[in-house]
Design a protein around this motif. Structure first.
Motif, PDB file in Angstrom:
ATOM      1  N   GLU A 133     -13.165  19.232  42.122  1.00  0.00           N
ATOM      2  CA  GLU A 133     -12.665  18.006  42.125  1.00  0.00           C
ATOM      3  C   GLU A 133     -11.201  18.290  43.276  1.00  0.00           C
ATOM      4  OE1 GLU A 133     -13.539  17.553  37.740  1.00  0.00           O
ATOM      5  OE2 GLU A 133     -11.470  18.299  38.234  1.00  0.00           O
ATOM      6  N   ASP A 139     -11.103  25.977  30.104  1.00  0.00           N
ATOM      7  CA  ASP A 139     -12.166  25.057  30.800  1.00  0.00           C
ATOM      8  C   ASP A 139     -13.253  25.884  31.329  1.00  0.00           C
ATOM      9  OD1 ASP A 139     -12.986  22.449  32.027  1.00  0.00           O
ATOM     10  OD2 ASP A 139     -12.564  23.533  33.796  1.00  0.00           O
ATOM     11  N   MET A 144      -6.811  16.624  34.103  1.00  0.00           N
ATOM     12  CA  MET A 144      -5.949  16.584  32.763  1.00  0.00           C
ATOM     13  C   MET A 144      -4.423  16.758  33.324  1.00  0.00           C
ATOM     14  SD  MET A 144      -6.472  17.955  29.130  1.00  0.00           S
ATOM     15  CE  MET A 144      -5.569  19.250  29.528  1.00  0.00           C
ATOM     16  N   PHE A 151      -6.705  24.340  29.616  1.00  0.00           N
ATOM     17  CA  PHE A 151      -6.747  24.542  31.032  1.00  0.00           C
ATOM     18  C   PHE A 151      -7.151  26.134  31.147  1.00  0.00           C
ATOM     19  CE2 PHE A 151      -4.165  26.646  34.351  1.00  0.00           C
ATOM     20  CZ  PHE A 151      -4.491  25.996  35.554  1.00  0.00           C
ATOM     21  N   PRO A 172     -10.026  26.196  36.385  1.00  0.00           N
ATOM     22  CA  PRO A 172      -9.337  25.170  37.079  1.00  0.00           C
ATOM     23  C   PRO A 172      -7.761  25.588  37.948  1.00  0.00           C
ATOM     24  CG  PRO A 172      -9.123  24.433  34.849  1.00  0.00           C
ATOM     25  CD  PRO A 172     -10.134  25.715  35.128  1.00  0.00           C
ATOM     26  N   ILE A 173      -7.396  24.665  38.605  1.00  0.00           N
ATOM     27  CA  ILE A 173      -6.217  24.838  39.344  1.00  0.00           C
ATOM     28  C   ILE A 173      -4.941  23.997  38.892  1.00  0.00           C
ATOM     29  CG2 ILE A 173      -5.206  25.556  41.527  1.00  0.00           C
ATOM     30  CD1 ILE A 173      -7.964  25.644  42.749  1.00  0.00           C
ATOM     31  N   GLU A 174      -3.807  24.414  38.815  1.00  0.00           N
ATOM     32  CA  GLU A 174      -2.681  23.592  38.524  1.00  0.00           C
ATOM     33  C   GLU A 174      -2.043  23.171  39.610  1.00  0.00           C
ATOM     34  OE1 GLU A 174      -0.249  25.526  35.330  1.00  0.00           O
ATOM     35  OE2 GLU A 174       1.293  23.721  35.520  1.00  0.00           O
ATOM     36  N   SER A 206      -4.307  19.387  36.152  1.00  0.00           N
ATOM     37  CA  SER A 206      -5.339  20.222  36.503  1.00  0.00           C
ATOM     38  C   SER A 206      -6.474  19.728  37.178  1.00  0.00           C
ATOM     39  CB  SER A 206      -5.439  21.013  34.922  1.00  0.00           C
ATOM     40  OG  SER A 206      -6.956  21.353  35.256  1.00  0.00           O
ATOM     41  N   LEU A 207      -6.868  20.294  38.060  1.00  0.00           N
ATOM     42  CA  LEU A 207      -8.009  19.926  38.643  1.00  0.00           C
ATOM     43  C   LEU A 207      -9.233  21.177  38.757  1.00  0.00           C
ATOM     44  CD1 LEU A 207      -6.844  17.974  41.735  1.00  0.00           C
ATOM     45  CD2 LEU A 207      -7.252  17.061  39.481  1.00  0.00           C
ATOM     46  N   ARG A 208     -10.343  20.852  38.623  1.00  0.00           N
ATOM     47  CA  ARG A 208     -11.360  21.987  38.851  1.00  0.00           C
ATOM     48  C   ARG A 208     -11.479  22.121  40.245  1.00  0.00           C
ATOM     49  NH1 ARG A 208     -16.319  20.950  34.853  1.00  0.00           N
ATOM     50  NH2 ARG A 208     -15.449  21.857  32.913  1.00  0.00           N
ATOM     51  N   PHE A 239     -12.586  17.893  34.901  1.00  0.00           N
ATOM     52  CA  PHE A 239     -11.479  18.210  34.334  1.00  0.00           C
ATOM     53  C   PHE A 239      -9.982  17.889  35.024  1.00  0.00           C
ATOM     54  CE2 PHE A 239      -8.424  21.551  32.480  1.00  0.00           C
ATOM     55  CZ  PHE A 239      -8.338  21.174  31.111  1.00  0.00           C
ATOM     56  N   LEU A 283      -1.045  18.130  32.430  1.00  0.00           N
ATOM     57  CA  LEU A 283      -0.554  19.524  31.599  1.00  0.00           C
ATOM     58  C   LEU A 283       0.885  19.028  31.305  1.00  0.00           C
ATOM     59  CD1 LEU A 283      -1.989  22.143  33.801  1.00  0.00           C
ATOM     60  CD2 LEU A 283      -2.855  21.322  31.763  1.00  0.00           C
TER      61      LEU A 283
END
Ligand SMILES: Nc1nc2c(ncn2[C@@H]2O[C@H](COP(=O)(O)OP(=O)(O)OP(=O)(O)O)[C@@H](O)[C@H]2O)c(=O)[nH]1
Ligand SMILES: [Mg+2]
Lengths: 739, 80
Positions: free
Chosen positions: B70, A398, A513, A395, B54-56, B65-67, A511, A515
């Motif tokens: 997205e 990235d 994903m 994360f 990216p952001i959680e 997690s997404l950019r 990305f 976590l």
């Protein structure tokens, strides 16, 4: 063991504990780690269930049967019976992470429609209480019509219940016609699908079957829903491909005009079904209680502390390797010397003694000395992989990775290449973007794998002065070791950029994903990770390295006539045994032995090869012997240590035989008396090893994963060229700088 | 890059929203939907990676997690 009577597949979302359950059920040693995508290929094991043998298949995790990446495709293929060597499963165990049940049930809603006997396992049950959740498994079982078992696979709790439930679903008669029944029945998620979609599915299914294509109903659904590059499209024979895509686009436009939104309608229907079934059965505490995981996370993903922490962590690992490993190393080196002198006591001078002492003990022994480093490295890797930091590190990284055309998803395979490039290359299967995957796969062998570690440690320990800072906690040797570990990764940056720019241009990657949450690493997982690598290391020393040591010994021993040297050695040992202190006689004997030995190794096949090779390796600051040793290590890089061990044991002066390889290397001289190994030579060797593709298994893995010979050849050529140029530059720079 | 307040990109750390729609019908949209980023769900922004991307997020009790690119496809209604 008898032929298995049934095959059972373990399927579930990534990181839900499939491999942990697999290990618990069949006593296997599948790799476990706390990040999504640890398992990337199927693994089979066996267990006995009421006198019958059952084959259990551990699968990569997937979020749905709409496979997008290569690892998900493995799971889907095994399930549909398309995987070679594995029978179509007779039953499935769906493993769900109970703390996140609704999302995990999405895959379950697809799997249940295959009509196979299904068992639902709610894993991570231990975490339910600690998160303040409440789940009613009995009602869930009743609602979905499948047996439900709650487990804590990592603590081996609930395993007997799984066995019992499995035994009972296996005895229930398998009914392949249930598939269509499930589809038609009102009690499945796809019964919520719009009528228009169900009609299109049936129409396409009938058409395909009329063309003699064997395809299941759910696969036809996938054809209609998934994008045209999805895995399921491989089920279509190539001669029908254009016709099918024609049919599909017509069907899709009919669906669109009927108001069916692909892919939204499927997910909506499935989640609606899940919600309706689990209504009132899953209770989550309102609001999000602050967890320790969050507090830790705030720091580890902090604006600048996050990156700093990552670098610091790596630094600490390599400092500890130099600090902690030195004493067990001396200890193993002591054993090596003891074994050599024992052998010398039993076997008189001659080819047999030379083979055993100079070939096997000096060769294999010098490699085994590095066992402590391997243990320490994998202990750290085990902690990192199981505590949940890996997906966070991906994360954090990235954004930086995206500037060179990769994504955080590439980070995990590259990290695992620090252990060994082979699982690293396999792990690129989790990258769904094909071009990203290729770039990652091609730079993975540049990461400093654990086989390079012994080479660095040997060179660093022998030629970098042992200077310590911060009252002994930081060593110069550790700093150099750390820099060598980083070198490959740094070189990978421009390489990846060039590959992406000129070979794999394409759409930007994504990305998305999950976590994983932080957790205390389990001892069991760490221990098995270390044990697995220790076994691999020892096996390699006993097989590949043993064989090359013997071959190199033979090349360095023959065709010379060793009788004079052996005779002199025998007389010398006779004098020493009789405790004669005739200084002059001993000195003259030693002199003739040393002269004889260096003359013999010069006349050997290896000496000849060395002279032929010398012009090529001279610009790197190496002599012919190093050249031969490096050449011999192209199949596997750690072989160089064995080769150097053998070469210097054969050529070493008699009073030094018992000193380790380190000392023998320090004593090696050019004909004009200058030392062969200087700091510049040591660095040049290390840089060469950092960049070179000296691993046949890695190249084979690239061949297998890309299904072409082009890419392993490409890797080999680009890495070897980089290594040669890099080593030459390093040698010249260090030499100029040192003077 | 759209940082429109009506998409996930507009959420600050600790803020929540209700998902209205996910734009597009490609594989990315499908994956988001499958992972529970579904109209009607509640989603919370947890924090961003060191470089803001990216952001959680937290959804359905797990972390994803997404950019930004997205996240910008997910339209939401911010909740107080
Ligand atoms: N607390 C808890 N942790 C568990 C349990 N089962 C597994 N784990 C941990 O969860 C993590 C993932 O376990 P794995 O067995 O590797 O999961 P997997 O489903 O095989 O994962 P992939 O192969 O990546 O799809 C590891 O850190 C395990 O130690 C459990 O019941 N309780
Ligand atoms: Mg696994």
């Amino acid at each position: 063991m008898s032929q298995p009577s049934a095959t059972v597949a373990l399927i579930g979302n990534p990181n839900t504990g499939k491999s942990s359950l697999f290990n618990a059920l069949c006593g296997g040693n599948a790799r476990v780690g706390n990040y999504p995508g640890v398992t990337v290929e199927q693994k089979t094991g066996r267990m006995t269930l009421s006198a019958a043998t059952v084959e259990i298949v551990d699968l990569p995790g997937t979020y749905s049967l709409a496979a997008r990446s290569a690892d998900e495709a493995v799971a889907v293929d095994v399930l549909s019976g398309a995987m070679q060597g594995i029978d179509r499963p007779d039953a499935v165990i769906v493993i769900a992470d109970a703390t996140n049940l609704e999302r995990n049930l999405y895959l379950f809603s697809q799997v249940i429609e295959l009509g196979l006997p299904t068992l639902l396992v709610l894993n991570m049950w231990d975490r339910i209480a600690s998160t303040g959740m409440k789940i009613d498994p009995a009602c869930i079982s009743e609602q979905f019509g499948v047996p439900v078992v709650c487990t804590s696979a990592s603590q081996r709790k609930g395993i007997d219940e799984v066995r019992q439930a499995l035994a009972s679903i296996l005895t229930s008669k398998i009914d392949r016609t249930k598939e269509s029944a499930a589809f038609a029945s009102t009690d499945s998620a796809s019964s919520n699908f719009p009528e228009a979609f169900r009609m299109e599915t049936q129409g396409l299914l009938d058409w395909l079957r009329s063309k003699n294509v064997t395809i299941a109903q759910y696969q036809v659904q996938r054809l209609l829903i998934d994008a045209s590059d999805a895995h399921v499209h491989r089920e279509i024979p190539s001669h029908l491909a254009s016709e099918v895509s024609q049919q599909l686009s017509e069907a899709r436009s009919r669906l669109a005009s009927a108001g069916v939104k692909i892919p939204l309608f499927e997910t909506q229907a499935r989640y609606a079904w899940i919600k309706q079934k689990t209504a009132g059965l899953i209770e989550r505490p309102r609001g999000r209680p602050p967890t320790i995981s969050d507090a830790v996370d705030r720091w580890l993903t902090h604006r600048w502390f996050g990156l700093l922490f990552f670098v610091f962590l790596m630094f600490v690992i390599f400092q500890s390797i130099t600090l902690l490993a030195s004493w067990p190393m001396d200890w193993i080196e002591g054993i090596q010397g003891w074994v050599a002198s024992m052998l010398e006591g039993f076997v008189g001078p001659g080819p047999l003694r030379s083979l055993l002492v100079d070939g096997v003990v000096a060769g294999v022994g010098s490699v085994l000395i590095f066992l402590p480093q391997i243990v320490i490295l994998f202990l750290f890797i085990g902690i990192l992989e199981d505590c949940g930091y890996m997906s966070r590190a991906a994360f954090v990284m990235d954004k930086s990775m995206s500037t060179i055309g990769m994504s955080g998803k590439s980070f995990l395979p590259l990290m695992s290449s620090f252990a060994c490039a082979i699982p690293g290359i396999m792990a690129t299967r989790t990258i769904d973007n094909r071009k990203d995957r290729m770039v990652t796969l091609l730079v993975a062998p540049l990461m400093s794998c654990s086989a390079r570690l012994p080479v660095y440690v040997l060179m660093v320990a022998a030629f970098v002065p042992d200077i310590r800072y911060a009252s002994g906690w930081i060593t110069l040797q550790g700093i150099v070791l750390f820099s060598m570990q980083c070198l490959g990764a740094l070189v990978a940056i421009p390489v990846a950029w060039i590959l992406k720019r000129f070979f794999f241009r394409g759409e930007p990657s994504t990305f998305i994903m999950e976590l994983s949450s932080y957790r205390w690493p389990s001892w069991h997982v760490m221990f098995s990770r270390v044990w697995e690598r220790v076994l691999a290391f020892i096996t390699r020393a006993g097989t590949l390295i043993f064989v090359t040591s013997v071959l190199v010994w033979a090349a360095a021993y023959f065709p010379g006539d060793h009788s004079t040297v052996d005779e002199a050695t025998r007389r010398l040992e006779g004098l020493q045994a009789a405790e004669v202190t005739d200084e002059q006689a001993i000195a003259s004997l030693e002199e003739s032995i040393n002269l004889g030995k260096s003359r013999l190794i010069d006349q050997s096949f290896l000496g000849m090869a060395g002279r032929a090779l010398e012009p090529v390796v001279r610009p790197l600051g190496w002599d012919g012997k190093i050249g031969v040793a490096v050449l011999a290590s192209f199949p596997a890089r750690e072989v160089i240590i064995a080769t150097l061990g053998t070469i210097y044991a054969l050529g070493s002066e008699t009073d030094e035989t018992s000193d380790g390889l380190k000392e023998q290397m320090r004593a090696a001289q050019w004909p004009d008396g200058k030392p062969v190994f200087t700091l510049a030579t040591a660095f040049s060797i290390m840089v060469f090893f950092a960049l070179c593709a000296q691993c046949a298994s890695t190249l084979m893995t690239i061949q297998r994963e890309t299904n072409s010979w082009r890419w392993p050849i490409f890797s080999f050529v680009y890495m070897t060229t980089l290594a040669y140029v890099g080593a030459m530059l390093t040698y010249n720079l260090v030499q100029r700088w040192m003077l | 890059m759209p940082t429109d307040s009506s998409t996930l990109c507009g959420l600050q750390s600790g803020e929540r929203g209700q998902i209205l729609s996910v734009e597009g019908s490609d594989a990315v949209a499908a994956r988001l939907l499958e992972m529970g980023i579904l109209p009607g769900e509640e989603i919370e922004m947890i924090g961003a990676a060191p470089m803001g991307d990216p952001i959680e997020f937290s959804v359905y009790g797990y972390r994803i997690s997404l950019r930004r690119s997205e996240a910008a496809r997910v339209r939401i209604e911010k909740q107080p």
